[in-house]
Write a protein that holds these residues in place. Sequence first.
Motif, PDB file in Angstrom:
ATOM      1  N   LEU A   7      -6.979  19.722 -10.163  1.00 29.27           N
ATOM      2  CA  LEU A   7      -6.044  19.172  -8.902  1.00 29.27           C
ATOM      3  C   LEU A   7      -6.944  18.057  -8.024  1.00 29.27           C
ATOM      4  N   MET A   8      -7.885  17.685  -8.307  1.00 24.81           N
ATOM      5  CA  MET A   8      -8.780  16.780  -7.477  1.00 24.81           C
ATOM      6  C   MET A   8      -7.753  15.594  -6.939  1.00 24.81           C
ATOM      7  N   ALA A   9      -8.158  14.914  -5.828  1.00 26.83           N
ATOM      8  CA  ALA A   9      -7.368  14.065  -4.886  1.00 26.83           C
ATOM      9  C   ALA A   9      -6.905  12.747  -5.853  1.00 26.83           C
ATOM     10  N   GLY A  10      -7.339  12.601  -6.801  1.00 27.27           N
ATOM     11  CA  GLY A  10      -7.121  11.515  -7.678  1.00 27.27           C
ATOM     12  C   GLY A  10      -5.981  11.610  -8.460  1.00 27.27           C
ATOM     13  N   LYS A  11      -5.629  12.948  -8.841  1.00 24.05           N
ATOM     14  CA  LYS A  11      -4.764  13.314  -9.922  1.00 24.05           C
ATOM     15  C   LYS A  11      -3.355  13.207  -9.188  1.00 24.05           C
ATOM     16  N   SER A  12      -2.240  13.473 -10.077  1.00 25.74           N
ATOM     17  CA  SER A  12      -1.006  13.457  -9.678  1.00 25.74           C
ATOM     18  C   SER A  12      -0.665  14.692  -9.038  1.00 25.74           C
ATOM     19  N   PHE A  13      -1.144  15.874  -9.230  1.00 27.47           N
ATOM     20  CA  PHE A  13      -1.171  17.151  -8.209  1.00 27.47           C
ATOM     21  C   PHE A  13      -2.639  17.130  -7.689  1.00 27.47           C
ATOM     22  N   ALA A  14      -2.235  16.778  -6.480  1.00 26.80           N
ATOM     23  CA  ALA A  14      -3.673  16.147  -5.687  1.00 26.80           C
ATOM     24  C   ALA A  14      -3.662  17.140  -4.536  1.00 26.80           C
ATOM     25  N   GLY A  54      -2.675  22.768  -1.417  1.00 28.18           N
ATOM     26  CA  GLY A  54      -1.999  23.037  -2.514  1.00 28.18           C
ATOM     27  C   GLY A  54      -0.603  23.696  -2.355  1.00 28.18           C
ATOM     28  N   ARG A  55      -0.450  24.683  -1.457  1.00 28.36           N
ATOM     29  CA  ARG A  55       0.734  25.372  -1.240  1.00 28.36           C
ATOM     30  C   ARG A  55       1.641  24.425  -0.616  1.00 28.36           C
ATOM     31  N   VAL A  56       1.376  23.856   0.410  1.00 29.02           N
ATOM     32  CA  VAL A  56       2.538  22.479   0.725  1.00 29.02           C
ATOM     33  C   VAL A  56       2.599  21.707  -0.379  1.00 29.02           C
ATOM     34  N   GLN A  57       1.719  21.063  -0.849  1.00 29.82           N
ATOM     35  CA  GLN A  57       2.049  20.009  -2.040  1.00 29.82           C
ATOM     36  C   GLN A  57       2.856  20.471  -3.132  1.00 29.82           C
ATOM     37  N   LEU A  58       2.686  21.770  -3.540  1.00 33.55           N
ATOM     38  CA  LEU A  58       3.674  22.523  -4.658  1.00 33.55           C
ATOM     39  C   LEU A  58       4.976  22.228  -4.086  1.00 33.55           C
ATOM     40  N   LYS A  59       5.566  22.745  -2.788  1.00 33.04           N
ATOM     41  CA  LYS A  59       6.761  22.602  -2.469  1.00 33.04           C
ATOM     42  C   LYS A  59       7.599  21.540  -2.836  1.00 33.04           C
ATOM     43  N   TYR A  60       6.642  20.146  -2.850  1.00 33.37           N
ATOM     44  CA  TYR A  60       7.479  19.031  -2.797  1.00 33.37           C
ATOM     45  C   TYR A  60       7.065  18.279  -4.178  1.00 33.37           C
ATOM     46  N   TYR A  61       6.185  18.799  -4.821  1.00 31.07           N
ATOM     47  CA  TYR A  61       5.851  18.190  -6.212  1.00 31.07           C
ATOM     48  C   TYR A  61       6.949  17.924  -7.209  1.00 31.07           C
ATOM     49  N   ASP A  62       7.755  18.582  -7.714  1.00 25.61           N
ATOM     50  CA  ASP A  62       8.610  18.274  -8.670  1.00 25.61           C
ATOM     51  C   ASP A  62       9.520  17.092  -8.009  1.00 25.61           C
ATOM     52  N   GLN A  63       9.921  17.220  -6.772  1.00 22.95           N
ATOM     53  CA  GLN A  63      10.623  15.928  -6.312  1.00 22.95           C
ATOM     54  C   GLN A  63       9.941  14.758  -6.201  1.00 22.95           C
ATOM     55  N   ARG A  64       8.674  14.758  -5.627  1.00 24.35           N
ATOM     56  CA  ARG A  64       7.972  13.583  -5.812  1.00 24.35           C
ATOM     57  C   ARG A  64       7.485  13.076  -7.239  1.00 24.35           C
ATOM     58  N   ILE A  65       7.429  13.771  -8.212  1.00 25.65           N
ATOM     59  CA  ILE A  65       7.036  13.288  -9.301  1.00 25.65           C
ATOM     60  C   ILE A  65       8.526  12.818 -10.102  1.00 25.65           C
ATOM     61  N   ASN A  83       0.887  -1.372  -0.156  1.00 23.67           N
ATOM     62  CA  ASN A  83       0.088   0.020  -0.073  1.00 23.67           C
ATOM     63  C   ASN A  83       0.923   1.187   0.070  1.00 23.67           C
ATOM     64  N   ASP A  84       1.740   1.113   0.821  1.00 19.07           N
ATOM     65  CA  ASP A  84       2.712   2.407   0.889  1.00 19.07           C
ATOM     66  C   ASP A  84       3.429   2.725  -0.512  1.00 19.07           C
ATOM     67  N   MET A  85       3.431   2.058  -1.432  1.00 16.34           N
ATOM     68  CA  MET A  85       3.868   2.361  -2.793  1.00 16.34           C
ATOM     69  C   MET A  85       3.039   2.974  -3.628  1.00 16.34           C
ATOM     70  N   PHE A  86       1.739   2.965  -3.379  1.00 13.69           N
ATOM     71  CA  PHE A  86       0.548   3.367  -4.207  1.00 13.69           C
ATOM     72  C   PHE A  86      -0.162   4.635  -3.397  1.00 13.69           C
ATOM     73  N   LYS A  87       0.169   4.763  -1.992  1.00 11.93           N
ATOM     74  CA  LYS A  87      -0.524   5.750  -1.609  1.00 11.93           C
ATOM     75  C   LYS A  87      -0.291   7.136  -1.976  1.00 11.93           C
ATOM     76  N   TRP A  88      -1.235   7.842  -2.078  1.00 10.24           N
ATOM     77  CA  TRP A  88      -1.283   9.266  -3.079  1.00 10.24           C
ATOM     78  C   TRP A  88      -2.437  10.225  -2.439  1.00 10.24           C
ATOM     79  N   PRO A  89      -2.173  11.360  -2.474  1.00  8.24           N
ATOM     80  CA  PRO A  89      -1.292  12.210  -2.225  1.00  8.24           C
ATOM     81  C   PRO A  89      -0.577  11.849  -0.810  1.00  8.24           C
ATOM     82  N   ILE A  90       0.830  12.348  -0.875  1.00  9.57           N
ATOM     83  CA  ILE A  90       1.706  11.951   0.350  1.00  9.57           C
ATOM     84  C   ILE A  90       1.313  13.121   1.336  1.00  9.57           C
ATOM     85  N   ILE A  91       0.871  12.811   2.511  1.00  6.79           N
ATOM     86  CA  ILE A  91       0.286  13.845   3.379  1.00  6.79           C
ATOM     87  C   ILE A  91       1.232  13.815   4.690  1.00  6.79           C
TER      88      ILE A  91
END
Length: 446
Positions: free
Chosen positions: A196-203, A262-273, A21-29
């Motif tokens: 930017l809904m919860a299922g997308k890559s920018f979630a 979204g502001r928090v997710q943006l900080k880490y997004y490039d690194q996570r993708i 499950n941890d391999m698929f869990k998204w978004p990372i919160i």
Amino acid sequence: MSEKVNLALLGGTKAVDQENNDMFKWPIITDEDEAAALQVLRDGAMSGTDITIKFEREFAEWLNMDYALAFNNGTNSLLGAFYGCKIGVGDEIICPSITYWASALPAYTLGASVVYAEIDPVTLCIDPKDIEHRITERTKAIVVVHYLGYPADMDEIMEIAKRHNIKVIEDVSHAQGGYYKGRRVGTIGDVGAMSLMAGKSFAIGEGGIFVTNDREIYERAIAFGHYERYNDSIQTEYLRSSLGLPLGGYKFRMHQVSSAVGRVQLKYYDQRIQEIDKAMNYFWDQLEGVPGLRAHRPAKDSGSTMGGWYATHGHYVPEEIGGLSVTRFCEAVQAEGVPIGPGCNLPLHLHPLQHEVDVYGHGKPTVIANADRDLRQPKGSLPVSENIAARLYSLPWFKHNRTDVIDRYVEAFRKAALGYEALLPGDPGNPDTIGGWNFFRQRATR
Ligand SMILES: *Cc1c(COP(=O)(O)O)cnc(C)c1O
């Protein structure tokens, strides 16, 4: 020749025998997202715009664009973009038939019509060769979808649009952060809109956003559905006479729990993708050369990328494995412990809404309510789009590059493809319809 493999579907042991499950869990919160969301609730700031405006600025900066405008969902970001591009009564847009419905249907709300174009069978994005002959004097825009993360052929599309002086609207809902020949997708056309809904890559939860360098597009969208910002800050002269009320009668404001997260997710997004990109490329590199299976990804030295690999799919070439149906292939992979399925979005041009439904009481089907001719596209008119589902299957969407785990999944796909001969006798073939209209919702987490 088919290899002798110990297929789980026929009584062998599973390739993937534990939950990962941890391999698929998204978004990372993390605590940081939680704190940001809680702060909004504690401040009672859910319906404000202060945090959203910060998010917009940071998002625009990230993509090096002049303007970003947030919405309560991706569908409305597209509607706002359409209105921004002056799509109105009697106008036409050109859109691929294989996409999620929100790339196209908001056009009808504006009294416009949709002309569907073919997809390219390799990129799965709109086929640039099938656009130009569909352009009429009523065509206002081409909607480009970077489908399943693959960047569309923007060079050719932009050239066509320039030649005919029409707009290009990018739907970036599957590809946030991806590159097309070194440029970010969503920044190449006139406006890049996305979910930017919860299922997308920018979630971030229900939410959408568009980016543009065109102040008029930006301000028209504000005027249409952001009444609280339709004020003296507006510079477009003809919009200044009607400040205060939303011209569309819509309210598109983003919930601030979404923009705070979204502001928090943006900080880490490039690194996570980047991590996703490594993992998915590793998966496909291991499958290189396995008959029947082909990656849906741009060439490695092209400067183009798959962004966050949202809803990523693989190409299926049944001719190479005895004509085994993709349905049976997926059954075999599932039995190995990998919950995947065949198909993709159904072709929009065949849905009854595109043929007969009178939504608004025009006394005729809405799709041609304001058209100057019958634009309906019958079965058989877009053969690539109509037949592509039998040549696609979904994939596990790895969020971490843990090769020992990914190897198990690679093995599941290898077994099903290489063991095809043993699968042929029980092959029921494909059903008439593969997939559904709410295809991705059904397996949003995988
Ligand atoms: C998800 C999606 C949308 C719509 O976004 P919502 O946030 O669900 O309204 C639009 N276009 C495409 C291609 C999508 O996948």
